[in-house]
Design an enzyme around this catalytic site. Structure first.
Site, PDB file in Angstrom:
ATOM      1  N   CYS A 183       0.871  -1.178   0.000  1.00  0.00           N
ATOM      2  CA  CYS A 183       0.000   0.000   0.000  1.00  0.00           C
ATOM      3  C   CYS A 183       0.909   1.229   0.000  1.00  0.00           C
ATOM      4  CB  CYS A 183      -0.852  -0.007   1.264  1.00  0.00           C
ATOM      5  SG  CYS A 183       0.176   0.020   2.750  1.00  0.00           S
ATOM      6  N   CYS A 206      -8.344   1.545   6.541  1.00  0.00           N
ATOM      7  CA  CYS A 206      -7.868   2.330   5.408  1.00  0.00           C
ATOM      8  C   CYS A 206      -8.291   1.732   4.064  1.00  0.00           C
ATOM      9  CB  CYS A 206      -6.352   2.459   5.484  1.00  0.00           C
ATOM     10  SG  CYS A 206      -5.531   0.946   4.991  1.00  0.00           S
ATOM     11  N   SER A 240      -1.307  -7.847  10.774  1.00  0.00           N
ATOM     12  CA  SER A 240      -2.746  -7.880  11.039  1.00  0.00           C
ATOM     13  C   SER A 240      -3.540  -7.959   9.737  1.00  0.00           C
ATOM     14  CB  SER A 240      -3.141  -6.632  11.839  1.00  0.00           C
ATOM     15  OG  SER A 240      -4.529  -6.463  11.860  1.00  0.00           O
ATOM     16  N   ASN A 241      -3.208  -7.100   8.787  1.00  0.00           N
ATOM     17  CA  ASN A 241      -4.031  -7.068   7.567  1.00  0.00           C
ATOM     18  C   ASN A 241      -3.896  -8.352   6.769  1.00  0.00           C
ATOM     19  OD1 ASN A 241      -2.450  -6.405   4.811  1.00  0.00           O
ATOM     20  ND2 ASN A 241      -1.316  -5.550   6.548  1.00  0.00           N
ATOM     21  N   HIS A 288       3.601   1.904  11.674  1.00  0.00           N
ATOM     22  CA  HIS A 288       2.433   1.694  12.541  1.00  0.00           C
ATOM     23  C   HIS A 288       2.196   2.833  13.526  1.00  0.00           C
ATOM     24  CE1 HIS A 288       4.387  -2.071  11.285  1.00  0.00           C
ATOM     25  NE2 HIS A 288       3.172  -2.364  10.898  1.00  0.00           N
ATOM     26  N   GLU A 302       0.230  -0.366  16.460  1.00  0.00           N
ATOM     27  CA  GLU A 302      -0.615   0.762  16.046  1.00  0.00           C
ATOM     28  C   GLU A 302      -1.571   1.160  17.173  1.00  0.00           C
ATOM     29  OE1 GLU A 302      -2.792   0.364  12.303  1.00  0.00           O
ATOM     30  OE2 GLU A 302      -4.235   1.832  13.045  1.00  0.00           O
TER      31      GLU A 302
HETATM   32  O1  10D Z   1       0.033  -5.609  11.244  1.00  0.00           O
HETATM   33  P1  10D Z   1      -0.401  -4.592  10.236  1.00  0.00           P
HETATM   34  O2  10D Z   1      -1.326  -5.095   9.206  1.00  0.00           O
HETATM   35  O3  10D Z   1      -0.929  -3.363  10.934  1.00  0.00           O
HETATM   36  O4  10D Z   1       0.925  -4.051   9.530  1.00  0.00           O
HETATM   37  P2  10D Z   1       1.713  -4.440   8.225  1.00  0.00           P
HETATM   38  O5  10D Z   1       3.068  -3.839   8.397  1.00  0.00           O
HETATM   39  O6  10D Z   1       1.615  -5.837   7.868  1.00  0.00           O
HETATM   40  O7  10D Z   1       0.967  -3.630   7.047  1.00  0.00           O
HETATM   41  C1  10D Z   1       0.998  -2.244   6.953  1.00  0.00           C
HETATM   42  C2  10D Z   1       0.046  -1.622   7.860  1.00  0.00           C
HETATM   43  C3  10D Z   1       0.345  -0.633   8.712  1.00  0.00           C
HETATM   44  C4  10D Z   1       1.625   0.058   8.754  1.00  0.00           C
HETATM   45  C5  10D Z   1      -0.676  -0.182   9.668  1.00  0.00           C
HETATM   46  F1  10D Z   1      -1.213   0.913   9.192  1.00  0.00           F
HETATM   47 FE1  SF4 Z   2      -0.978   0.826   4.468  1.00  0.00          FE
HETATM   48 FE2  SF4 Z   2      -3.372   1.451   5.297  1.00  0.00          FE
HETATM   49 FE3  SF4 Z   2      -1.504   0.861   7.063  1.00  0.00          FE
HETATM   50 FE4  SF4 Z   2      -1.335   3.112   5.720  1.00  0.00          FE
HETATM   51  S1  SF4 Z   2      -2.942   2.601   7.158  1.00  0.00           S
HETATM   52  S2  SF4 Z   2       0.319   1.641   6.047  1.00  0.00           S
HETATM   53  S3  SF4 Z   2      -2.200   2.591   3.748  1.00  0.00           S
HETATM   54  S4  SF4 Z   2      -2.353  -0.522   5.547  1.00  0.00           S
END
Ligand code: 10D
Ligand code: SF4
Length: 331
Positions: free
Chosen positions: A26, A208, A237-238, A88, A140
């Site tokens: 992303c 997001c 997490s995602n 995060h 986060e």
């Molecule tokens: O664990 P997560 O999904 O929050 O983080 P990952 O680093 O895998 O993906 C990017 C997401 C962020 C930085 C949270 F916004």
């Molecule tokens: Fe990516 Fe969404 Fe996390 Fe931003 S908030 S880093 S766009 S996953």
């Protein structure tokens, strides 16, 4: 008579691979990874990074091999050195600890996480009790909660709602982590609203665009998939949510792998349609590795299934832009 115990071996013509789009990096992850790369180029190794810059073990080990040093806490960074804050986000306490240790900081917090921090500060300023939906212990959540610890309480799911206590049921707001399951979060919000009908929503979605789009994309192909392979790390997490969403949407099975080497051959037994996707912190090369693994086992070229277009790009953190500009002027 057919032997029911032995599954029929599928011909290669019966097999298919679907590739979810969008998937992978992303805008916030791309910005954070490029931040560390540019910091290494500009200041030279080592560059310290507080926590994993993004939750992907391959990204972290690649940056480590180029001179990044990942630390858990700021007291592991020598005084006066440069430290990057991960995508995060961090609490205000971390910013003040860094200033106290005279560290030079580069904040790679995703702007969409920062947006949630601003919402938390605003609701707290208006003296709301804030219910932050998210996973305990996730960086986060720790960063966002740290903006107004006396106003924020964590809600992990509908099961937590009965135990919530607030000062005034008419002044309650909710916020969320950016990478949750959209459907599960809406269930939690519905349960909260049942208890607190005057519940205030965030001004815009906290989950997001990238999280939403990746879930939408996997949902679109899950129903016709015997197997959905999600590439991503276990602490992402995602990425973990994508496995759950795929199963919820009707996939026959779904597994998360860090890379092709973690695929168990037996998952492919009797599987006609395999779908592949990846979390927001996953380099595309790892997905390509999975497609190669499948091709070597008789699966055809993947067919991409597009469900949303993405074009968002974030500029680099201002501290880094300033130093890059100064270096260019001095060159
Ligand atoms: O664990 P997560 O999904 O929050 O983080 P990952 O680093 O895998 O993906 C990017 C997401 C962020 C930085 C949270 F916004
Ligand atoms: Fe990516 Fe969404 Fe996390 Fe931003 S908030 S880093 S766009 S996953």
């Amino acid at each position: 008579m057919t032997d029911l115990a032995t599954p029929r071996v599928l011909s290669d013509q019966e097999k298919a691979v679907l590739l979810a789009a969008p998937r992978g990096y992303c805008a916030g992850v791309d910005r954070a990874v490029v931040t560390v790369e540019k910091a290494l180029e500009l200041y030279g190794a080592p560059v310290y990074v507080r926590k994993q810059i993004v939750h992907n073990k391959h990204v972290v080990s690649d940056l480590e091999s180029r001179g990044a040093i990942f630390v858990d806490e700021l007291d592991q960074v020598p005084e006066g050195e440069t430290v990057v804050f991960s995508a995060h986000g961090v609490s205000p306490q971390v910013h003040s600890d860094a200033a106290e240790r005279s560290l030079k900081t580069i904040d790679a917090t995703c702007p969409l996480v920062t947006k949630v921090h601003h919402e938390a500060k605003r609701f707290a300023g208006e003296d709301y009790d804030i219910l932050l939906i998210g996973h305990a212990g996730h960086e986060e959540v720790e960063g966002t909660a740290g903006e107004a610890p006396e106003h924020i309480q964590l809600v992990e799911g509908p099961g937590d709602v009965a135990g919530i206590t607030v000062r005034d049921p008419k002044r309650v707001a909710w916020l969320s982590q950016t990478t949750l399951s959209v459907d599960e979060t809406m269930e939690t919000v519905a349960a909260i609203r049942e208890r607190f009908p005057d519940l205030l929503d965030p001004p815009s979605d906290d989950i997001c665009y990238a999280t939403q789009n990746r879930q939408l994309a996997v949902k679109e192909i899950a129903r016709e998939s015997d197997l959905v392979i999600v590439v991503g790390s276990g602490n992402s997490s995602n990425s973990v949510r994508l496995v759950e969403v795929a199963l919820e949407a009707g996939a026959g099975a779904s597994h998360r792998v860090d890379d092709a080497s973690e695929i168990d051959e037996s998952w492919l037994d009797g599987v006609r349609t395999v779908s592949v996707t990846s979390g927001a912190s996953v380099p595309e090369s790892l997905v390509q590795g999975v497609l190669t693994f499948l091709a070597e086992r008789g699966y055809p070229d993947a067919r991409a299934v597009h469900s949303a277009e993405e074009s968002l790009i974030f500029s680099l953190p201002k501290e880094l832009r300033r130093d890059l500009k100064a270096a260019a002027a001095g060159a």
